[in-house]
Write a protein that holds these residues in place. Sequence first.
Motif, PDB file in Angstrom:
ATOM      1  N   ALA A 160      -8.196 -35.078   6.753  1.00  0.00           N
ATOM      2  CA  ALA A 160      -7.472 -36.332   6.956  1.00  0.00           C
ATOM      3  C   ALA A 160      -7.157 -36.969   5.603  1.00  0.00           C
ATOM      4  O   ALA A 160      -7.925 -36.837   4.649  1.00  0.00           O
ATOM      5  CB  ALA A 160      -8.312 -37.284   7.800  1.00  0.00           C
ATOM      6  N   GLY A 161      -6.021 -37.618   5.545  1.00  0.00           N
ATOM      7  CA  GLY A 161      -5.627 -38.302   4.321  1.00  0.00           C
ATOM      8  C   GLY A 161      -4.375 -39.115   4.554  1.00  0.00           C
ATOM      9  O   GLY A 161      -3.716 -39.008   5.589  1.00  0.00           O
ATOM     10  N   THR A 162      -4.048 -39.921   3.579  1.00  0.00           N
ATOM     11  CA  THR A 162      -2.826 -40.703   3.609  1.00  0.00           C
ATOM     12  C   THR A 162      -1.660 -39.797   3.241  1.00  0.00           C
ATOM     13  O   THR A 162      -1.760 -39.011   2.296  1.00  0.00           O
ATOM     14  CB  THR A 162      -2.923 -41.870   2.597  1.00  0.00           C
ATOM     15  N   VAL A 163      -0.562 -39.908   3.963  1.00  0.00           N
ATOM     16  CA  VAL A 163       0.633 -39.112   3.679  1.00  0.00           C
ATOM     17  C   VAL A 163       1.681 -40.034   3.056  1.00  0.00           C
ATOM     18  O   VAL A 163       2.065 -41.041   3.654  1.00  0.00           O
ATOM     19  CB  VAL A 163       1.190 -38.451   4.954  1.00  0.00           C
ATOM     20  N   MET A 164       2.113 -39.693   1.851  1.00  0.00           N
ATOM     21  CA  MET A 164       3.151 -40.459   1.153  1.00  0.00           C
ATOM     22  C   MET A 164       4.340 -39.538   0.938  1.00  0.00           C
ATOM     23  O   MET A 164       4.219 -38.499   0.276  1.00  0.00           O
ATOM     24  CB  MET A 164       2.625 -40.993  -0.172  1.00  0.00           C
ATOM     25  N   LEU A 165       5.492 -39.934   1.497  1.00  0.00           N
ATOM     26  CA  LEU A 165       6.702 -39.130   1.421  1.00  0.00           C
ATOM     27  C   LEU A 165       7.797 -39.898   0.705  1.00  0.00           C
ATOM     28  O   LEU A 165       7.770 -41.131   0.631  1.00  0.00           O
ATOM     29  CB  LEU A 165       7.169 -38.743   2.829  1.00  0.00           C
ATOM     30  N   ARG A 166       8.769 -39.161   0.232  1.00  0.00           N
ATOM     31  CA  ARG A 166       9.916 -39.744  -0.485  1.00  0.00           C
ATOM     32  C   ARG A 166      10.786 -40.543   0.498  1.00  0.00           C
ATOM     33  O   ARG A 166      11.092 -40.057   1.584  1.00  0.00           O
ATOM     34  CB  ARG A 166      10.736 -38.596  -1.076  1.00  0.00           C
ATOM     35  N   PRO A 167      11.182 -41.754   0.132  1.00  0.00           N
ATOM     36  CA  PRO A 167      12.127 -42.476   0.985  1.00  0.00           C
ATOM     37  C   PRO A 167      13.393 -41.629   1.205  1.00  0.00           C
ATOM     38  O   PRO A 167      13.831 -40.904   0.307  1.00  0.00           O
ATOM     39  CB  PRO A 167      12.442 -43.747   0.187  1.00  0.00           C
ATOM     40  N   ASP A 168      13.949 -41.700   2.392  1.00  0.00           N
ATOM     41  CA  ASP A 168      15.086 -40.854   2.746  1.00  0.00           C
ATOM     42  C   ASP A 168      16.258 -40.962   1.773  1.00  0.00           C
ATOM     43  O   ASP A 168      16.983 -39.988   1.576  1.00  0.00           O
ATOM     44  CB  ASP A 168      15.572 -41.188   4.168  1.00  0.00           C
ATOM     45  N   ASP A 169      16.440 -42.114   1.156  1.00  0.00           N
ATOM     46  CA  ASP A 169      17.589 -42.301   0.263  1.00  0.00           C
ATOM     47  C   ASP A 169      17.237 -42.144  -1.221  1.00  0.00           C
ATOM     48  O   ASP A 169      18.066 -42.403  -2.084  1.00  0.00           O
ATOM     49  CB  ASP A 169      18.221 -43.669   0.506  1.00  0.00           C
TER      50      ASP A 169
END
Length: 159
Positions: free
Chosen positions: A85-94
Amino acid sequence: MTRPVAVVDIDGVLADVRHRLHHLKRRPKDWAGFFGAMADDTPYAEGVELVTLLSNEHDVVYLSGRPERTRAVTRIWLADHGAPAGTVMLRPDDDRRPARQFKVGVLRRLSAHREVAMLVDDDPAVCAAARAAGFTVYEAEWSRPDQTLFSAQESDGRT
């Protein structure tokens, strides 16, 4: 007491994306096909083992250049392949910045509030930029970025 953070990339560290690179070799690039095939990525045993080991003494943050719109499939993939388990940080779509700029920016924001113990990434440009910014880096070498993927990360700013 708050544990330090281990920041771990997904594509190329945990997930083998080679089966979907053909979508980026055509003109125009088939981004929908590339991201649509993420659920079929096979895991890198080395990466899953490393992040599991890190999770014993660190809070895990998964930092990926994947677009935000892929959050659901990303979370399912991580769970299905035994990632802790962990925090998921993704690139903003734009956001179309090169991966190195996006990820170092996130590392700086995280480090303002938490101790960032290390970044685990396979992209040499991301690793070099993170080191230059003063972060400890473990460069995953079981997967080396294909030129197609490197171009997508650096020129197109999409993964």
